[in-house]
Design an enzyme around this catalytic site. Structure first.
Site, mmCIF file in Angstrom:
data_model
loop_
_atom_site.group_PDB
_atom_site.id
_atom_site.type_symbol
_atom_site.label_atom_id
_atom_site.label_comp_id
_atom_site.label_asym_id
_atom_site.label_seq_id
_atom_site.Cartn_x
_atom_site.Cartn_y
_atom_site.Cartn_z
ATOM 1 N N ILE A 7 0.857 -1.206 0.000
ATOM 2 C CA ILE A 7 0.000 0.000 0.000
ATOM 3 C C ILE A 7 0.881 1.240 0.000
ATOM 4 O O ILE A 7 1.666 1.451 0.936
ATOM 5 C CB ILE A 7 -0.924 0.026 1.238
ATOM 6 C CG1 ILE A 7 -1.762 -1.261 1.314
ATOM 7 C CG2 ILE A 7 -1.824 1.267 1.208
ATOM 8 C CD1 ILE A 7 -2.650 -1.342 2.558
ATOM 9 N N ASP A 58 10.103 7.931 -1.383
ATOM 10 C CA ASP A 58 9.303 8.921 -2.110
ATOM 11 C C ASP A 58 8.956 8.296 -3.459
ATOM 12 O O ASP A 58 9.861 7.955 -4.236
ATOM 13 C CB ASP A 58 10.161 10.188 -2.272
ATOM 14 C CG ASP A 58 9.422 11.319 -2.973
ATOM 15 O OD1 ASP A 58 8.527 11.046 -3.789
ATOM 16 O OD2 ASP A 58 9.765 12.491 -2.707
ATOM 17 N N ASN A 85 -2.021 4.315 -4.122
ATOM 18 C CA ASN A 85 -2.849 5.331 -3.459
ATOM 19 C C ASN A 85 -2.109 6.650 -3.221
ATOM 20 O O ASN A 85 -2.738 7.708 -3.201
ATOM 21 C CB ASN A 85 -3.333 4.736 -2.125
ATOM 22 C CG ASN A 85 -3.844 5.782 -1.170
ATOM 23 O OD1 ASN A 85 -4.938 6.329 -1.347
ATOM 24 N ND2 ASN A 85 -3.044 6.104 -0.142
ATOM 25 N N TYR A 151 -3.994 19.098 -11.296
ATOM 26 C CA TYR A 151 -4.427 17.944 -10.495
ATOM 27 C C TYR A 151 -5.399 17.093 -11.325
ATOM 28 O O TYR A 151 -5.278 15.867 -11.365
ATOM 29 C CB TYR A 151 -5.082 18.400 -9.178
ATOM 30 C CG TYR A 151 -5.554 17.218 -8.337
ATOM 31 C CD1 TYR A 151 -4.647 16.319 -7.796
ATOM 32 C CD2 TYR A 151 -6.918 17.002 -8.115
ATOM 33 C CE1 TYR A 151 -5.073 15.228 -7.043
ATOM 34 C CE2 TYR A 151 -7.353 15.916 -7.352
ATOM 35 C CZ TYR A 151 -6.433 15.037 -6.823
ATOM 36 O OH TYR A 151 -6.849 13.945 -6.091
ATOM 37 N N LYS A 155 -5.030 13.144 -12.553
ATOM 38 C CA LYS A 155 -5.981 12.066 -12.261
ATOM 39 C C LYS A 155 -6.635 11.542 -13.542
ATOM 40 O O LYS A 155 -7.030 10.372 -13.593
ATOM 41 C CB LYS A 155 -7.012 12.540 -11.231
ATOM 42 C CG LYS A 155 -6.407 12.711 -9.830
ATOM 43 C CD LYS A 155 -5.846 11.378 -9.276
ATOM 44 C CE LYS A 155 -5.350 11.472 -7.855
ATOM 45 N NZ LYS A 155 -4.927 10.175 -7.296
ATOM 46 N N VAL A 184 -13.271 13.334 0.285
ATOM 47 C CA VAL A 184 -12.975 12.464 1.427
ATOM 48 C C VAL A 184 -12.232 13.314 2.457
ATOM 49 O O VAL A 184 -11.246 13.982 2.122
ATOM 50 C CB VAL A 184 -12.059 11.279 1.027
ATOM 51 C CG1 VAL A 184 -11.988 10.263 2.167
ATOM 52 C CG2 VAL A 184 -12.506 10.613 -0.266
HETATM 53 P P1 NDP Z 1 -3.695 12.194 2.547
HETATM 54 O O1 NDP Z 1 -2.986 13.489 2.353
HETATM 55 O O2 NDP Z 1 -4.358 11.936 3.844
HETATM 56 O O3 NDP Z 1 -2.713 10.983 2.223
HETATM 57 C C1 NDP Z 1 -1.802 11.033 1.151
HETATM 58 C C2 NDP Z 1 -0.805 9.884 1.300
HETATM 59 O O4 NDP Z 1 0.087 9.906 0.162
HETATM 60 C C3 NDP Z 1 0.061 10.015 2.546
HETATM 61 O O5 NDP Z 1 0.175 8.751 3.156
HETATM 62 C C4 NDP Z 1 1.405 10.468 2.011
HETATM 63 O O6 NDP Z 1 2.443 9.912 2.799
HETATM 64 C C5 NDP Z 1 1.429 9.823 0.614
HETATM 65 N N1 NDP Z 1 2.313 10.548 -0.274
HETATM 66 C C6 NDP Z 1 2.142 11.818 -0.762
HETATM 67 N N2 NDP Z 1 3.203 12.161 -1.507
HETATM 68 C C7 NDP Z 1 4.058 11.092 -1.496
HETATM 69 C C8 NDP Z 1 5.329 10.853 -2.085
HETATM 70 N N3 NDP Z 1 5.965 11.778 -2.827
HETATM 71 N N4 NDP Z 1 5.917 9.651 -1.881
HETATM 72 C C9 NDP Z 1 5.298 8.728 -1.113
HETATM 73 N N5 NDP Z 1 4.106 8.889 -0.547
HETATM 74 C C10 NDP Z 1 3.492 10.070 -0.728
HETATM 75 O O7 NDP Z 1 -4.759 12.120 1.350
HETATM 76 P P2 NDP Z 1 -5.829 10.998 0.904
HETATM 77 O O8 NDP Z 1 -5.782 9.804 1.760
HETATM 78 O O9 NDP Z 1 -7.098 11.698 0.726
HETATM 79 O O10 NDP Z 1 -5.257 10.687 -0.551
HETATM 80 C C11 NDP Z 1 -4.989 9.369 -1.016
HETATM 81 C C12 NDP Z 1 -5.282 9.310 -2.499
HETATM 82 O O11 NDP Z 1 -6.676 9.545 -2.711
HETATM 83 C C13 NDP Z 1 -4.541 10.337 -3.355
HETATM 84 O O12 NDP Z 1 -4.112 9.717 -4.544
HETATM 85 C C14 NDP Z 1 -5.600 11.385 -3.647
HETATM 86 O O13 NDP Z 1 -5.354 12.076 -4.844
HETATM 87 C C15 NDP Z 1 -6.836 10.504 -3.739
HETATM 88 N N6 NDP Z 1 -8.118 11.170 -3.564
HETATM 89 C C16 NDP Z 1 -8.400 11.884 -2.419
HETATM 90 C C17 NDP Z 1 -9.632 12.503 -2.294
HETATM 91 C C18 NDP Z 1 -9.999 13.351 -1.124
HETATM 92 O O14 NDP Z 1 -10.978 14.131 -1.219
HETATM 93 N N7 NDP Z 1 -9.320 13.230 0.003
HETATM 94 C C19 NDP Z 1 -10.667 12.369 -3.350
HETATM 95 C C20 NDP Z 1 -10.235 11.623 -4.489
HETATM 96 C C21 NDP Z 1 -9.029 11.037 -4.571
HETATM 97 P P3 NDP Z 1 3.792 10.663 3.257
HETATM 98 O O15 NDP Z 1 3.484 12.127 3.333
HETATM 99 O O16 NDP Z 1 4.131 10.036 4.569
HETATM 100 O O17 NDP Z 1 4.771 10.316 2.191
HETATM 101 C C1 8X3 Z 2 -10.002 14.899 -4.622
HETATM 102 C C2 8X3 Z 2 -11.382 15.368 -4.940
HETATM 103 O O1 8X3 Z 2 -12.749 17.251 -6.004
HETATM 104 O O2 8X3 Z 2 -10.808 17.896 -4.665
HETATM 105 O O3 8X3 Z 2 -9.437 14.204 -5.664
HETATM 106 O O4 8X3 Z 2 -10.516 16.913 -6.838
HETATM 107 S S1 8X3 Z 2 -11.337 16.922 -5.654
#
Ligand code: NDP
Ligand code: 8X3
Length: 252
Positions: A7, A58, A85, A151, A155, A184
């Site tokens: 993950i 990263d 993710n 962004y 996506k 979310v």
């Molecule tokens: P969070 O910010 O809570 O989590 C993002 C995760 O991505 C963290 O665990 C972070 O870990 C990791 N991450 C970010 N950049 C890097 C990097 N360069 N290398 C490794 N890991 C990285 O956001 P979400 O849980 O909401 O996001 C998860 C996914 O869901 C993303 O792809 C996001 O685009 C997508 N998403 C989110 C939505 C929302 O509304 N929240 C809606 C739709 C999609 P760390 O910083 O420790 O590296």
């Molecule tokens: C996260 C949802 O609407 O901010 O991907 O793009 S939105």
């Protein structure tokens, strides 16, 4: 035999909630992220339920990705499930006012990072003619909204790559699915607004946003279907949201 899942982005939000539900179902875990203290504390907690190892790297740095994946302990090497993710939005501004570093971050992490990780893991899946890749897209991969530009482009690329994987991996019996969430409530908006917690909180106020656990439940449902069933594409909104820009903020 117990399945093993890899993950990315397991330190927060959707990735962390997915790790938790997978652990409850005894799936062995390789948890990835950059924030090592969070990886360690999650490993400590989930090790009570299943076997857990962690990798700090990263996703946007291809040598880090390669070396981290090479270093996976032998007993975790057969990865059955990859959850792509890790990702974020960086900034929210018109294209003409866009910040080049934000653009690089989104394309490097959300698109190239997903590719680097997939490229490093797929060979052992094709060798076994078995595996499941779940790509976390977004409604931003299905539509474009004001100031979402790069962004949304990142996506849309995830959406395209999900379809590409489905096609190219078809002959190897590998399942590929994408889940595209709407709003979310995670650290996502804090990252988008560079630590501005007031702006971030406003995104989720006045309605009930999706929670990370809602998406994690769906991911678990998708990966736990019988092997001949592949749910390829799911769009998931909070009830209050009808599109990226249509949100019923009257308190539901
Ligand atoms: P969070 O910010 O809570 O989590 C993002 C995760 O991505 C963290 O665990 C972070 O870990 C990791 N991450 C970010 N950049 C890097 C990097 N360069 N290398 C490794 N890991 C990285 O956001 P979400 O849980 O909401 O996001 C998860 C996914 O869901 C993303 O792809 C996001 O685009 C997508 N998403 C989110 C939505 C929302 O509304 N929240 C809606 C739709 C999609 P760390 O910083 O420790 O590296
Ligand atoms: C996260 C949802 O609407 O901010 O991907 O793009 S939105």
């Amino acid at each position: 035999m117990r399945k093993t899942a890899f993950i990315t982005g397991a330190t927060s939000g959707i990735g962390k909630a997915t790790a938790e539900i997978f652990a409850a179902h005894k799936i062995r875990l390789i948890l990835c992220g950059r924030r090592v203290e969070r990886l360690e504390s999650l490993q400590k907690k989930l090790s009570l339920l299943t076997e857990v190892t962690t990798l700090q790297f990263d996703v946007s740095k291809k040598d880090e990705v390669k070396n981290a994946i090479k270093s996976i302990p032998e007993s975790f090497k057969n990865i059955d499930i990859l959850i792509n993710n890790a990702g974020n939005a960086h900034g929210l501004s018109s294209l003409q006012d866009g910040n080049l570093d934000d653009w690089d971050a989104m394309l490097d992490i959300n698109v190239k990072g997903l590719l680097y990780v997939s490229k490093a893991i797929i060979p052992q899946m094709t060798a076994r003619n078995s595996g499941f890749i779940v790509n976390i897209g977004s409604i931003a991969g299905k539509e474009v909204y004001p100031n979402g530009n790069v962004y949304c482009a990142s996506k849309h690329a995830v959406n395209a790559l999900n379809k590409a994987m489905r096609i190219d991996l078809n002959k190897h019996n590998i399942r590929v699915a994408a889940i595209h969430p709407g709003a979310v409530e995670t650290e996502f908006s804090e990252v988008r607004f560079k630590g501005d917690t007031v702006k971030a909180a406003a995104v989720y106020s006045g309605y009930k946003a999706l929670q990370a656990e809602d998406i994690a439940d769906i991911i678990y449902f998708v990966i736990s279907r019988p092997y001949h069933v592949n749910i390829e594409d799911l769009v998931v909104y909070p009830t209050a949201q009808a599109s990226a820009t249509i949100m019923n903020k009257t308190g539901y």
